[in-house]
Design a protein around this motif. Sequence first.
Motif, PDB file in Angstrom:
ATOM      1  N   LEU A   1       0.832  -1.207   0.000  1.00 49.60           N
ATOM      2  CA  LEU A   1       0.000   0.000   0.000  1.00 49.60           C
ATOM      3  C   LEU A   1       0.867   1.257   0.000  1.00 49.60           C
ATOM      4  O   LEU A   1       1.766   1.391   0.830  1.00 49.60           O
ATOM      5  N   SER A   2       0.556   2.163  -0.930  1.00 51.91           N
ATOM      6  CA  SER A   2       1.163   3.501  -0.900  1.00 51.91           C
ATOM      7  C   SER A   2       0.107   4.482  -0.421  1.00 51.91           C
ATOM      8  O   SER A   2      -0.980   4.560  -0.993  1.00 51.91           O
ATOM      9  N   LEU A   3       0.443   5.227   0.621  1.00 53.02           N
ATOM     10  CA  LEU A   3      -0.523   6.159   1.211  1.00 53.02           C
ATOM     11  C   LEU A   3      -0.124   7.601   0.964  1.00 53.02           C
ATOM     12  O   LEU A   3       1.038   7.977   1.175  1.00 53.02           O
TER      13      LEU A   3
ATOM     14  N   PRO B   1       2.823   5.808  -7.068  1.00 59.40           N
ATOM     15  CA  PRO B   1       2.427   4.470  -6.596  1.00 59.40           C
ATOM     16  C   PRO B   1       2.977   3.342  -7.464  1.00 59.40           C
ATOM     17  O   PRO B   1       3.173   2.232  -6.972  1.00 59.40           O
TER      18      PRO B   1
END
Lengths: 560, 560
Positions: A509-511, A519
């Motif tokens: 996950l890229s936040l 991403p």
Amino acid sequence: MAAVDDLIERHQETLSRALTALTDRDYWSPYPEFPKAYGESGPTDGKAAFDGLLNSTFELPGHPAAGDLVGTEVSPYGLELDIAYPRAEVDALLAAARAAGPAWADAGPAARAALCLEILARINARSHEMANAVMHTTGQAYAMAFQAGGPHAQDRGLEAVAYAYAEQTRLPRQAGWTKPQGKRDPLVLSKEFITVPRGTALVIGCNTFPTWNGYPGLFASLATGNPVVVKPHPRAVLPLALTVRIAREALAEAGFDPNLVTLAAERDREGIAKTLALHPDVRIIDYTGSTEFGDWLEQNATQALVYTEKAGVNTVVVDSTDDYKGMLNNLAFALSLYTGQMCTTPQNLLIPRTGVQTDQGAKSYDEVVADLARAIEGLLGDDARAAAILGAVVNPAVLQRSAAAASGEYGDIALAPRVVESAEFPGATIRTPALIKVEAHKPDDRAVFLTECFGPVFFAVAVDSTADAVDLLRRTVSEQGAMTATGYTTSPEVERQLVRACLDSGVCLSLNLTGGVYPNQTAAFSDLHGTGANPAANAAYTDAAFVANRFRVVEVRRPA
Amino acid sequence: MAAVDDLIERHQETLSRALTALTDRDYWSPYPEFPKAYGESGPTDGKAAFDGLLNSTFELPGHPAAGDLVGTEVSPYGLELDIAYPRAEVDALLAAARAAGPAWADAGPAARAALCLEILARINARSHEMANAVMHTTGQAYAMAFQAGGPHAQDRGLEAVAYAYAEQTRLPRQAGWTKPQGKRDPLVLSKEFITVPRGTALVIGCNTFPTWNGYPGLFASLATGNPVVVKPHPRAVLPLALTVRIAREALAEAGFDPNLVTLAAERDREGIAKTLALHPDVRIIDYTGSTEFGDWLEQNATQALVYTEKAGVNTVVVDSTDDYKGMLNNLAFALSLYTGQMCTTPQNLLIPRTGVQTDQGAKSYDEVVADLARAIEGLLGDDARAAAILGAVVNPAVLQRSAAAASGEYGDIALAPRVVESAEFPGATIRTPALIKVEAHKPDDRAVFLTECFGPVFFAVAVDSTADAVDLLRRTVSEQGAMTATGYTTSPEVERQLVRACLDSGVCLSLNLTGGVYPNQTAAFSDLHGTGANPAANAAYTDAAFVANRFRVVEVRRPA
């Protein structure tokens, strides 16, 4: 072998540094990613070297050869490469690998790591030549072909070598064993632990990232002592053919049999990958490509360890942001880069119908979609700049999907694709992204956006709520697989839910990426590429599991 | 959870020490192998506890249950156990595992290692009870059932836990990433690396070493976060049922769902292993048993990681020795121990027709065979001592092979098997080894000795020379597989050839064992059991490869 000892010494520091980087996970690379680092004349020299490869026979001295030549590569930029590669029979390739194997198996982990680093150093020095080769087979724009096809691919190769070295040296080469026996003399043994390779390895390359996706398996197998047969994608032979030739030269110069690394160039539709994959000699397979063939390999090549990266559906959840502009720009670039032809490019953007809270106030679903469309238009407004970001369409199937999106076949068009003309390459096929509005709960829409639509077609999916979006993310990853997941939220609770969904479904996950990291990009020595925990891939670049089973350990014990 | 924190603290030192042992490879064990270490009343208490299990229903509180009971175990010592186990439907077992999984996945590597060590400590405390259970299902004599079924099996379990912990903590839980951008601000991210399990694991136990061969897979899967369904061999349920019950108690006391570890007891010939093995929920399988079913698993359970230990043909090369008596005694014991029913017991002794140089002068093939026969007779001359070494015949197929050897079916009899009577267990079936003379170059003989003849039948194979013996060793391992190889030689050149053959074919080698270490024994934390590099097994106890792929890592990254 003096040559080998020299190489061990020459590359010792890089290997040490790489081993530290794997543990630290901070930024590190020994291969500069700036084209200028390769000298004033680097670009011109690289272009000249590439031009010298065109319209000719690709020489591989000492390589098994059936006598005929094959090759039909056409650049997505319109150039006919007209390079003829020597074809070899499967049995000849495997016999050559078998013959080359024993000396390599005996060389040991340190010598093999040094040779692999030497190969990578030579590839690195030719990054501009490689950039041209990658550009004109994959359609990546030059800057990206240079970075992703050059230094970043080399990073992933080195990462695999370092992991392979670390794993092979986990057990001591020799150990003493003393077992007390009360009043009697202890039992005393001396033990040796010697790594042995699995057998011949096969790397099956892909069209879009022949080096970046090819190097981890190639170098992991080679560094653990296995000869490697490289089967490139028929449309992207040159980058791997160059790699194979450089590897062969380095190996031969150090006194090893160059047939440790061979090229399986094939006739049109020959299907040599299947024949190789089922051969009992082939004990390791690394594959990047379609889910269909990847699943076939996993189910049928049961004599081999099979590492696959297949297709997936990457999802973005847009809940809220404190940098609306940064988010839009980040997403616009992520969707545009290489025409969405990365396995890591987000495809579905889940946006609540109830709107998105931002630093510029609440934005409705329609506003977010319109603003994203505008951000993409802004980014790609200038043709030259657009071409430099988009690169070219890699194959007719991708072009067809862009056309289908433009015709409204996938849903309401929020942003229509645009034809971009390249002044430099009039023959290039270049399209900007299409953004399509769909509804999460409409069965017809779901049928469209819940399958991989590889290329420049993106879906702005209207969901009832963020909770719905998180559920849909979880289900999409579990059922369709995904290489990436992305989230934008300022709420700690939503962030927890997103992390939970990604742990449950097994995706990285890229936040809240709003700056210069996207991403779809991962950095070797720090980021994992894939997880191996969802249907998109059964392995990741790179962890211990990716290398630890490519070799085995034989113990010899004797009384001390 | 306070209980979990307490367990982490309680077992921290043992875990640390185990991690060191894995690197050092010197002798180490936290579980005493001497029966007396378990207290004055240990044996009596253990026997009483075992007796309390007989003729009753085996309770597994909270375990999925279909309502009926199954169980037909009969001790090789003649005792009918009459223990009824609760049967459960496959779907109920897997649903229970699914429900139990999430909290265990979230517990993290340290908590899981601590729980596994707590389970092992509780099993260890009941080693005398377990010894009775192992004895009366496998036929091992008490002393061996105690050691191999108790502390040594626990060692292998702990070894797997330590490797699992080490692998899961290779990446930092959190890391910072700062990438310089020349004159601009660097890119800065914060990254988390979180382990996630594969899914439900299946352990398929064997008849002869239910705990020793069952614990590595059971604890490797459990420690990496996966719920485990244990499918015992129908003739050796009790040791694993006890293990499952102890594990469930420890898990429940610490606040976890006991259904993390369940028992798949089955009706006679129900074939539940196949149904479980192909279920999409089952993502990891550990199997010990026949080559046929192991190969079937490898080829069909493609949704799972499959770790197999199957059958092989173990070879001894007798070239020369400076301790003839020590060699004969070592071999006599190795062949006799547990009636040759160890997967590691040597089967074929390759002896040059040209004779063997020894400290007692040159010995002809016939002399070596006769002396070995005498050594076995000497070792097993007394019935009580013989019974204590041989244990009992585990099943009718083994008994049939002993009878076939006695009838001359396999070749010339150098030593005929003898019926041993047990005063303590009149119903026990006990046979001494048969030693059969065969010729390496006779096709009929080759057909016999080049297949596994599991049990107390051994072949003294006449070969033309030591070079022939080494060739035959290499071919036997490559074609039939082997868990062990053994050599006796005083010649450095022959030793080199033996090592070469073992590296080529992928088998561990014991050289010149003449004292208290036997070729069929391996010690956890030091010796590898198997290599995974020949057809006898696709994995080894225990290395990083055995655990590294049982979990995956999910990365979460955000701007710092």
